[in-house]
Structure formats: structure tokens, C-alpha cells
Scaffold this motif. Structure first.
Motif, mmCIF file in Angstrom:
data_model
loop_
_atom_site.group_PDB
_atom_site.id
_atom_site.type_symbol
_atom_site.label_atom_id
_atom_site.label_comp_id
_atom_site.label_asym_id
_atom_site.label_seq_id
_atom_site.Cartn_x
_atom_site.Cartn_y
_atom_site.Cartn_z
ATOM 1 N N ILE A 234 0.856 -1.185 0.000
ATOM 2 C CA ILE A 234 0.000 0.000 0.000
ATOM 3 C C ILE A 234 0.895 1.238 0.000
ATOM 4 N N ALA A 235 0.641 2.139 -0.956
ATOM 5 C CA ALA A 235 1.442 3.366 -1.060
ATOM 6 C C ALA A 235 1.325 4.179 0.218
ATOM 7 N N SER A 236 2.479 4.626 0.723
ATOM 8 C CA SER A 236 2.474 5.439 1.947
ATOM 9 C C SER A 236 3.492 6.562 1.861
ATOM 10 N N GLY A 237 3.661 7.100 0.676
ATOM 11 C CA GLY A 237 4.570 8.219 0.506
ATOM 12 C C GLY A 237 5.387 8.080 -0.764
ATOM 13 N N GLY B 63 3.983 9.015 -8.581
ATOM 14 C CA GLY B 63 3.545 8.992 -7.185
ATOM 15 C C GLY B 63 2.048 8.785 -7.024
ATOM 16 N N PRO B 64 1.620 7.581 -6.624
ATOM 17 C CA PRO B 64 0.193 7.336 -6.391
ATOM 18 C C PRO B 64 -0.253 7.952 -5.067
ATOM 19 N N ALA B 65 -1.552 8.129 -4.921
ATOM 20 C CA ALA B 65 -2.101 8.644 -3.664
ATOM 21 C C ALA B 65 -1.850 7.626 -2.557
ATOM 22 N N ASP B 66 -1.596 8.129 -1.352
ATOM 23 C CA ASP B 66 -1.442 7.228 -0.208
ATOM 24 C C ASP B 66 -2.685 6.362 -0.086
ATOM 25 N N GLY B 67 -2.482 5.086 0.254
ATOM 26 C CA GLY B 67 -3.591 4.149 0.388
ATOM 27 C C GLY B 67 -3.867 3.357 -0.887
ATOM 28 N N ARG C 152 -3.279 0.612 -3.680
ATOM 29 C CA ARG C 152 -2.607 -0.689 -3.774
ATOM 30 C C ARG C 152 -1.652 -0.632 -4.966
ATOM 31 N N VAL C 153 -0.377 -0.983 -4.730
ATOM 32 C CA VAL C 153 0.657 -0.890 -5.760
ATOM 33 C C VAL C 153 1.327 -2.256 -5.921
ATOM 34 N N THR C 154 1.470 -2.677 -7.172
ATOM 35 C CA THR C 154 2.267 -3.860 -7.493
ATOM 36 C C THR C 154 3.454 -3.390 -8.318
ATOM 37 N N VAL C 155 4.650 -3.792 -7.911
ATOM 38 C CA VAL C 155 5.860 -3.480 -8.668
ATOM 39 C C VAL C 155 6.422 -4.814 -9.138
ATOM 40 N N ARG C 156 6.462 -4.990 -10.455
ATOM 41 C CA ARG C 156 6.969 -6.230 -11.036
ATOM 42 C C ARG C 156 8.419 -6.045 -11.464
ATOM 43 N N VAL D 127 13.253 -2.429 -16.587
ATOM 44 C CA VAL D 127 12.399 -3.592 -16.895
ATOM 45 C C VAL D 127 11.242 -3.708 -15.910
ATOM 46 N N ALA D 128 11.222 -2.900 -14.891
ATOM 47 C CA ALA D 128 10.155 -2.957 -13.885
ATOM 48 C C ALA D 128 8.853 -2.414 -14.453
ATOM 49 N N GLU D 129 7.765 -2.801 -13.814
ATOM 50 C CA GLU D 129 6.437 -2.306 -14.168
ATOM 51 C C GLU D 129 5.708 -1.939 -12.882
ATOM 52 N N PHE D 130 5.022 -0.804 -12.898
ATOM 53 C CA PHE D 130 4.232 -0.350 -11.757
ATOM 54 C C PHE D 130 2.766 -0.463 -12.114
ATOM 55 N N VAL D 131 1.968 -1.081 -11.222
ATOM 56 C CA VAL D 131 0.522 -1.212 -11.436
ATOM 57 C C VAL D 131 -0.173 -0.623 -10.205
ATOM 58 N N PHE D 132 -1.111 0.287 -10.445
ATOM 59 C CA PHE D 132 -1.839 0.962 -9.341
ATOM 60 C C PHE D 132 -3.303 0.555 -9.402
ATOM 61 N N LYS D 133 -3.845 0.131 -8.245
ATOM 62 C CA LYS D 133 -5.275 -0.232 -8.167
ATOM 63 C C LYS D 133 -5.880 0.335 -6.909
#
Length: 189
Positions: A114-117, A151-155, A157-161, A183-189
Motif C-alpha cells: 500500500i502506497a504510503s509516501g 507517485g500514487p495517492a497514499d492508500g 494498492r501498488v504492485t511493482v513487477r 524492466v520494472a512495471e508499476f501497477v496501481f489499483k
């Protein structure tokens, strides 16, 4: 586009030393592969791949990178389970921040938290995305030049592949450190 990590399938089961070469394959114009997207652990024959470049210095060794156009063919072929067991194949799964406690330094991981900053790097400095687990924190360092300001909003859900664990939990701050290269991928939900 989609990416997949592949490893050598030894061509002869009696070899005493087996290659552990890995490659990252980027499939461009992947619309033709939507229904045939390879499943984890499948042995594939790839026709039409070209070498795109070698990996960054943050990765262990020089990782081969292959590029495949939309006209290429990916065909599943039979695999001998005994040979697969002795190959460099390692099943992947998404780990929580807390599960990273048992991961090895330098290993490539997919992590969810979970994004927290977020701290955006200035003047060429790397940016840092902070993720919370139940007991541990993770700081994912990445290049703003590659990913922009993500930078996603705090709270959120972030997946970093496809990031790499670079330091186990600091006993004082209970924080893990990861690095996300290109090569990384960021997914925000």
C-alpha cells in the motif's frame, strides 16, 4: 506489449553443468498473442526474436534482452519435467512487503503493498516510492527519467513487477530497500 522472463532449457539431459542464462523478452504489437499468451512454466519455441541489448549494471551479470515483433510466433513445445527441474527456471509469484523478509539479496521479485509516501528525485536523483506491509515497509527506488512522476495517492494498492531486493530489513526502521530499473512495471489499483 508484454514482457516475459525466459531461461535456457538444457538441450541434453546428461550434461553435468547446465546453463543458467536468462533473458527478458519484450513482445511488441502483442495483439495477436492475447489468446495465446504463454503461461508460467511453459516451454516455448520463439521464432522472429532479435537481440535488443544487454541489461543494466544493477542486475547480476549481463542479462540478454530479446525483442519480438507482432508477426513472430510463440509456440508451446513439450517439456521433460526432470530437465525443467534442473534448469534455471524458478516459478514466480507476487510477494507482499512482509514476505520479502525471506527473499535473497539481489533476487528479482514482484511485490505488492500500500502506497504510503513518495519522494520525487530532483536534478537526476532517483525517486522513491514507499510501500507498507503489515509489519514492514519497503522503499522502491526508481528513475524518474524512465517512469516519470508516478507517485500514487497514499492508500493505493501498488504492485511493482521485476524489481530487485537490494537490502534486507533495517532492524531499526523495519524498512526493506528495492530497486526498479527499466524492466520494472508499476501497477496501481
Amino acid at each position: 506489449m508484454f514482457r516475459m522472463r525466459v531461461c535456457d532449457y538444457p538441450d541434453h539431459p546428461t550434461r553435468h553443468t547446465l546453463s543458467s542464462r536468462n533473458a527478458l523478452v519484450t513482445v511488441w504489437r502483442a495483439s495477436g498473442f492475447e489468446h495465446d499468451e504463454p503461461r508460467e512454466g511453459t516451454r516455448l519455441q520463439v521464432a522472429g526474436a532479435s537481440v535488443s541489448r544487454f541489461g543494466s549494471s544493477m542486475q547480476s551479470g549481463n542479462e540478454l534482452r530479446l525483442s519480438v515483433g507482432g508477426s513472430a510466433r510463440l509456440r508451446p513445445v513439450p517439456a521433460d519435467p526432470q530437465i525443467v527441474e534442473r534448469s534455471a527456471y524458478c516459478a514466480r509469484c507476487v510477494l507482499s512487503v512482509d514476505d520479502l523478509r525471506n527473499a535473497s539479496i539481489g533476487c528479482e521479485v514482484d511485490v505488492v503493498g500500500i502506497a504510503s509516501g513518495h519522494k520525487r528525485g530532483e536534478g537526476g536523483q532517483r525517486s522513491v516510492l514507499r510501500l507498507c506491509g503489515d509489519q514492514l515497509l519497503a522503499e522502491v527506488e526508481y528513475s524518474s527519467c524512465v517512469f516519470g512522476n508516478i507517485g500514487p495517492a497514499d492508500g493505493t494498492r501498488v504492485t511493482v513487477r521485476n524489481c530487485r531486493l537490494v537490502q534486507t530489513p533495517d532492524p531499526t526502521t523495519q524498512t526493506l530497500y528495492l530497486f526498479a530499473d527499466d524492466v520494472a512495471e508499476f501497477v496501481f489499483k
